[in-house]
Write a protein that holds these residues in place. Structure first.
Motif, mmCIF file in Angstrom:
data_model
loop_
_atom_site.group_PDB
_atom_site.id
_atom_site.type_symbol
_atom_site.label_atom_id
_atom_site.label_comp_id
_atom_site.label_asym_id
_atom_site.label_seq_id
_atom_site.Cartn_x
_atom_site.Cartn_y
_atom_site.Cartn_z
ATOM 1 N N VAL A 36 79.215 46.215 60.599
ATOM 2 C CA VAL A 36 78.301 47.218 60.028
ATOM 3 C C VAL A 36 77.121 47.387 60.981
ATOM 4 O O VAL A 36 76.798 46.476 61.743
ATOM 5 N N CYS A 37 76.477 48.534 60.900
ATOM 6 C CA CYS A 37 75.191 48.688 61.574
ATOM 7 C C CYS A 37 74.124 48.126 60.645
ATOM 8 O O CYS A 37 74.193 48.294 59.419
ATOM 9 N N VAL A 38 73.137 47.477 61.230
ATOM 10 C CA VAL A 38 72.098 46.789 60.456
ATOM 11 C C VAL A 38 70.768 47.527 60.595
ATOM 12 O O VAL A 38 70.394 47.929 61.694
ATOM 13 N N THR A 39 70.079 47.690 59.469
ATOM 14 C CA THR A 39 68.696 48.157 59.538
ATOM 15 C C THR A 39 67.865 47.428 58.493
ATOM 16 O O THR A 39 68.398 46.774 57.594
ATOM 17 N N ASP A 40 66.553 47.544 58.640
ATOM 18 C CA ASP A 40 65.630 46.800 57.775
ATOM 19 C C ASP A 40 64.994 47.738 56.756
ATOM 20 O O ASP A 40 64.555 48.837 57.101
ATOM 21 N N VAL A 41 64.934 47.290 55.507
ATOM 22 C CA VAL A 41 64.383 48.125 54.434
ATOM 23 C C VAL A 41 62.944 48.547 54.737
ATOM 24 O O VAL A 41 62.509 49.647 54.356
ATOM 25 N N ARG A 42 62.215 47.699 55.494
ATOM 26 C CA ARG A 42 60.827 48.058 55.834
ATOM 27 C C ARG A 42 60.804 49.213 56.823
ATOM 28 O O ARG A 42 59.928 50.083 56.761
ATOM 29 N N ASP A 43 61.768 49.255 57.732
ATOM 30 C CA ASP A 43 61.855 50.394 58.659
ATOM 31 C C ASP A 43 62.294 51.658 57.924
ATOM 32 O O ASP A 43 61.834 52.763 58.238
ATOM 33 N N VAL A 44 63.210 51.494 56.972
ATOM 34 C CA VAL A 44 63.669 52.665 56.215
ATOM 35 C C VAL A 44 62.486 53.267 55.443
ATOM 36 O O VAL A 44 62.274 54.490 55.445
ATOM 37 N N ALA A 45 61.691 52.400 54.818
ATOM 38 C CA ALA A 45 60.521 52.886 54.074
ATOM 39 C C ALA A 45 59.513 53.530 55.029
ATOM 40 O O ALA A 45 58.976 54.611 54.754
ATOM 41 N N ASP A 46 59.295 52.886 56.156
ATOM 42 C CA ASP A 46 58.357 53.409 57.148
ATOM 43 C C ASP A 46 58.801 54.788 57.637
ATOM 44 O O ASP A 46 57.976 55.705 57.795
ATOM 45 N N ALA A 47 60.100 54.943 57.858
ATOM 46 C CA ALA A 47 60.613 56.242 58.322
ATOM 47 C C ALA A 47 60.332 57.328 57.279
ATOM 48 O O ALA A 47 59.974 58.464 57.641
ATOM 49 N N HIS A 48 60.477 57.003 55.992
ATOM 50 C CA HIS A 48 60.166 57.999 54.948
ATOM 51 C C HIS A 48 58.696 58.414 55.033
ATOM 52 O O HIS A 48 58.371 59.595 54.959
ATOM 53 N N VAL A 49 57.810 57.422 55.164
ATOM 54 C CA VAL A 49 56.374 57.744 55.170
ATOM 55 C C VAL A 49 56.021 58.526 56.434
ATOM 56 O O VAL A 49 55.286 59.517 56.385
ATOM 57 N N ARG A 50 56.573 58.126 57.558
ATOM 58 C CA ARG A 50 56.300 58.869 58.807
ATOM 59 C C ARG A 50 56.834 60.292 58.717
ATOM 60 O O ARG A 50 56.225 61.227 59.245
ATOM 61 N N ALA A 51 57.987 60.459 58.062
ATOM 62 C CA ALA A 51 58.547 61.809 57.918
ATOM 63 C C ALA A 51 57.658 62.676 57.022
ATOM 64 O O ALA A 51 57.632 63.899 57.157
#
Ligand code: NAP
Length: 339
Positions: free
Chosen positions: A216-231
């Motif tokens: 699987v590709c791995v990502t971090d929930v904190r980065d996912v949240a950060d991407a939403h806020v930056r968007a």
């Protein structure tokens, strides 16, 4: 004080992380849950300091009720809610209908309320499936639905396409973009685990005896949240119509297992070492529906690049090793995995 943002699905793993980040950045937050009477106390317990900065509304993806109130006064929407079950439903519509119609409902009510920016939580599921001869993907790729992929993959692809079409026809002035995470791990808040985190839990609690040949590709929930806020915050020209895959790296399950052994030496004995032969996966798939999904992934690499997102939103993703370590640490701290 910054503006007010509606986050749909405040009870979820990613929804909760987005609320966390928005409150920390000084936003006021409205959130929808299916039933505020049962869910609001849990959310208040998580953000005891939020007071009036957090408002909780009952709104189901399958009904119009509650959406007008939830959108009132909001400048932006992060539409995170969508079914993400562990089991494969018999009927694909059980996932496709709430995903697609729920997204269109969220868009319609946001538009009516004058919301200017809408960030949809889509998925790498809308990017990397149905292309059997490819193993690298990026934000320009779309899943090919003619190959009849699993219902969850269909639901995310159909929902993202439907949202883009709806905005183009009905709300061309609205700034729309999608966040397309790969498998999301990282610190957990409670025992209500997302399907993705269940995988790490099963790898360290002894419930997976052998490792199937998949990754699987791995990502971090904190980065996912950060991407939403930056968007939500980025200049219009940086986000309008964009797709933002959030992905740190691809890992085979045996690489993940090795990483988990290093991160959590106390649990290393429970983390599987040996490969499950492909023939055994195929045999078990005849009787066990959950093994069918694994059978379809045997030997497949789906490496979804997040570099476009890092560049466009000015991020550097958390290394996968750190994410996995923090996932296990929080599972142990919350008593979900016993040492
Ligand atoms: P989760 O913890 O299971 O959260 C799902 C959320 O959707 C919950 O808040 C759930 O509410 C809500 N929901 C489901 N059906 C609903 C309905 N009919 N009406 C209203 N709300 C409904 O999953 P998650 O991992 O945070 O996933 C959130 C989003 O991220 C989903 O769109 C998922 O497709 C996407 N995503 C997740 C991953 C991942 O690896 N976790 C990767 C890529 C994309 P209840 O609490 O009431 O069930």
């Amino acid at each position: 004080m910054k503006g007010r943002v509606l986050v749909t699905g405040g009870t979820g793993y990613i929804g909760g992380a987005v609320i966390d980040r928005l409150l920390a950045h000084g936003y006021r937050v409205n959130t929808t849950v299916r039933d505020a009477v049962t869910s609001e106390p849990r959310l208040r317990a998580r953000w005891p300091e939020a007071g009036d900065r957090l408002k909780v509304f009952s709104a189901d993806l399958l009904s119009d009720e509650g959406w007008t109130e939830a959108n009132a006064g909001c400048d932006a929407v992060a539409h995170v809610a969508s079914p993400f079950p562990l089991d494969v439903p018999k009927n694909a519509d059980d996932l496709i209908i709430p995903a697609r119609d729920g997204t269109l409902r969220a868009l319609e009510f946001a538009h009516k309320a004058g919301v200017k920016r809408f960030v949809q939580t889509s998925s790498a599921a809308a990017i990397a499936y149905g292309h059997p001869h490819r193993d690298h993907f990026d934000y320009t790729d779309w899943t090919d639905l003619t190959t009849n992929p699993a219902p969850y993959i269909q639901s995310k692809t159909v929902a993202e396409r439907a949202a883009r079409d709806w905005v183009a026809i009905n709300a061309p002035g609205m700034v729309f973009c999608s966040i397309n995470p790969v498998a999301v791990f990282g610190p957990v808040h409670d025992g209500d685990l997302s399907t993705s985190v269940e995988l790490v839990k099963k790898l360290v609690d002894g419930s997976i005896p052998l490792l199937p040949n998949m990754g699987v590709c791995v990502t971090d929930v904190r980065d996912v949240a950060d991407a939403h806020v930056r968007a939500i915050e980025a200049p219009v020209e940086a986000v309008r119509g964009e797709r933002f895959p959030v992905s740190e790296r691809f890992m085979w399950l045996d690489q993940m297992a090795e990483s988990l052994r290093q991160s959590a030496p106390d649990l290393a004995g429970k983390v599987p070492h040996r490969r499950m032969p492909d023939w055994l996966v195929k045999l078990l798939a005849l009787f066990m529906p959950e093994m069918r999904q694994i059978r379809d992934e045997l030997g497949n690499m789906r490496d979804v690049s997040g570099r476009h997102t890092e560049k466009r939103l000015g991020m550097t993703f958390i290394p996968a090793q750190q994410t996995l370590e923090d996932t296990v640490r929080s599972l142990v701290q919350k008593g979900i995995v016993k040492l």
